[in-house]
Design a protein around this motif. Sequence first.
Motif, PDB file in Angstrom:
ATOM      1  N   LEU A  48      -7.703  25.645  19.397  1.00 22.57           N
ATOM      2  CA  LEU A  48      -8.789  25.526  20.369  1.00 22.57           C
ATOM      3  C   LEU A  48      -8.528  24.392  21.362  1.00 22.57           C
ATOM      4  O   LEU A  48      -8.885  24.487  22.535  1.00 22.57           O
ATOM      5  CB  LEU A  48     -10.133  25.310  19.662  1.00 22.57           C
ATOM      6  CG  LEU A  48     -11.367  25.361  20.559  1.00 22.57           C
ATOM      7  CD1 LEU A  48     -11.427  26.669  21.334  1.00 22.57           C
ATOM      8  CD2 LEU A  48     -12.626  25.172  19.739  1.00 22.57           C
ATOM      9  N   THR A  49      -7.859  23.343  20.917  1.00 27.41           N
ATOM     10  CA  THR A  49      -7.515  22.238  21.812  1.00 27.41           C
ATOM     11  C   THR A  49      -6.556  22.708  22.897  1.00 27.41           C
ATOM     12  O   THR A  49      -6.716  22.377  24.075  1.00 27.41           O
ATOM     13  CB  THR A  49      -6.904  21.065  21.015  1.00 27.41           C
ATOM     14  OG1 THR A  49      -7.844  20.646  20.023  1.00 27.41           O
ATOM     15  CG2 THR A  49      -6.554  19.900  21.921  1.00 27.41           C
ATOM     16  N   VAL A  50      -5.572  23.514  22.514  1.00 27.48           N
ATOM     17  CA  VAL A  50      -4.620  24.042  23.496  1.00 27.48           C
ATOM     18  C   VAL A  50      -5.341  24.954  24.486  1.00 27.48           C
ATOM     19  O   VAL A  50      -5.108  24.873  25.695  1.00 27.48           O
ATOM     20  CB  VAL A  50      -3.451  24.777  22.805  1.00 27.48           C
ATOM     21  CG1 VAL A  50      -2.583  25.519  23.814  1.00 27.48           C
ATOM     22  CG2 VAL A  50      -2.612  23.785  22.015  1.00 27.48           C
ATOM     23  N   ILE A  51      -6.244  25.791  23.999  1.00 30.37           N
ATOM     24  CA  ILE A  51      -7.008  26.666  24.888  1.00 30.37           C
ATOM     25  C   ILE A  51      -7.851  25.838  25.859  1.00 30.37           C
ATOM     26  O   ILE A  51      -7.903  26.139  27.055  1.00 30.37           O
ATOM     27  CB  ILE A  51      -7.889  27.637  24.071  1.00 30.37           C
ATOM     28  CG1 ILE A  51      -6.999  28.614  23.311  1.00 30.37           C
ATOM     29  CG2 ILE A  51      -8.883  28.363  24.965  1.00 30.37           C
ATOM     30  CD1 ILE A  51      -7.722  29.436  22.271  1.00 30.37           C
ATOM     31  N   THR A  52      -8.473  24.783  25.358  1.00 27.04           N
ATOM     32  CA  THR A  52      -9.272  23.899  26.218  1.00 27.04           C
ATOM     33  C   THR A  52      -8.403  23.278  27.301  1.00 27.04           C
ATOM     34  O   THR A  52      -8.775  23.236  28.475  1.00 27.04           O
ATOM     35  CB  THR A  52      -9.949  22.798  25.376  1.00 27.04           C
ATOM     36  OG1 THR A  52     -10.813  23.428  24.414  1.00 27.04           O
ATOM     37  CG2 THR A  52     -10.748  21.846  26.241  1.00 27.04           C
ATOM     38  N   VAL A  53      -7.224  22.810  26.928  1.00 26.04           N
ATOM     39  CA  VAL A  53      -6.310  22.194  27.903  1.00 26.04           C
ATOM     40  C   VAL A  53      -5.838  23.235  28.912  1.00 26.04           C
ATOM     41  O   VAL A  53      -5.789  22.960  30.121  1.00 26.04           O
ATOM     42  CB  VAL A  53      -5.126  21.509  27.190  1.00 26.04           C
ATOM     43  CG1 VAL A  53      -4.067  21.067  28.185  1.00 26.04           C
ATOM     44  CG2 VAL A  53      -5.622  20.311  26.381  1.00 26.04           C
ATOM     45  N   LEU A  54      -5.494  24.426  28.454  1.00 30.29           N
ATOM     46  CA  LEU A  54      -5.089  25.492  29.377  1.00 30.29           C
ATOM     47  C   LEU A  54      -6.189  25.744  30.410  1.00 30.29           C
ATOM     48  O   LEU A  54      -5.923  25.844  31.612  1.00 30.29           O
ATOM     49  CB  LEU A  54      -4.781  26.782  28.609  1.00 30.29           C
ATOM     50  CG  LEU A  54      -3.452  26.830  27.873  1.00 30.29           C
ATOM     51  CD1 LEU A  54      -3.437  27.966  26.853  1.00 30.29           C
ATOM     52  CD2 LEU A  54      -2.288  26.972  28.840  1.00 30.29           C
ATOM     53  N   ASN A  55      -7.424  25.830  29.949  1.00 30.84           N
ATOM     54  CA  ASN A  55      -8.536  26.093  30.858  1.00 30.84           C
ATOM     55  C   ASN A  55      -8.800  24.922  31.798  1.00 30.84           C
ATOM     56  O   ASN A  55      -9.150  25.130  32.965  1.00 30.84           O
ATOM     57  CB  ASN A  55      -9.784  26.489  30.078  1.00 30.84           C
ATOM     58  CG  ASN A  55      -9.622  27.862  29.452  1.00 30.84           C
ATOM     59  OD1 ASN A  55      -8.993  28.749  30.032  1.00 30.84           O
ATOM     60  ND2 ASN A  55     -10.160  28.045  28.269  1.00 30.84           N
TER      61      ASN A  55
END
Length: 143
Positions: A48-55
């Motif tokens: 979820l952290t990677v998804i947050t950073v991607l967004n």
Amino acid sequence: MRLSAEGLAKVMGDLEARVLQTVWALQTPVPARAVYERVMESHPVAPLTVITVLNKLVTKGFLTRKPKDGLLHYRAVMEEEELRALASRRVVEGILSFGPDAVAASMVDVLAEQDPERLAELGRLIRRRLRAQRDEELAGDGE
């Protein structure tokens, strides 16, 4: 700006830089899972952290995202060298706000101490830019 950081992490978060570099390395538009798996190889982090950073990188304009096969795929908006040039320009603009004379003198002093060849290259770049500027002015006078 974090002078102690490496590479793009000097001007963005460490994880942002890792994620962006991963997207570049994977080249084609990639799903978040592929980015997460690559980042996890060297930096333990939650999916979820990677998804947050991607967004966040999408919001900042560094990435785009489009649905493909039921998943969002991320793609870099610019190549790494383009981003480095943009970041360098913004850093220089920020530094120049301290006063161009002091900054120019500091740049020359530091290059003279640390890398005389770069100082010579800077001199060549300055002369080339001044010639181009002069040529543009002369061409403008002839219109």
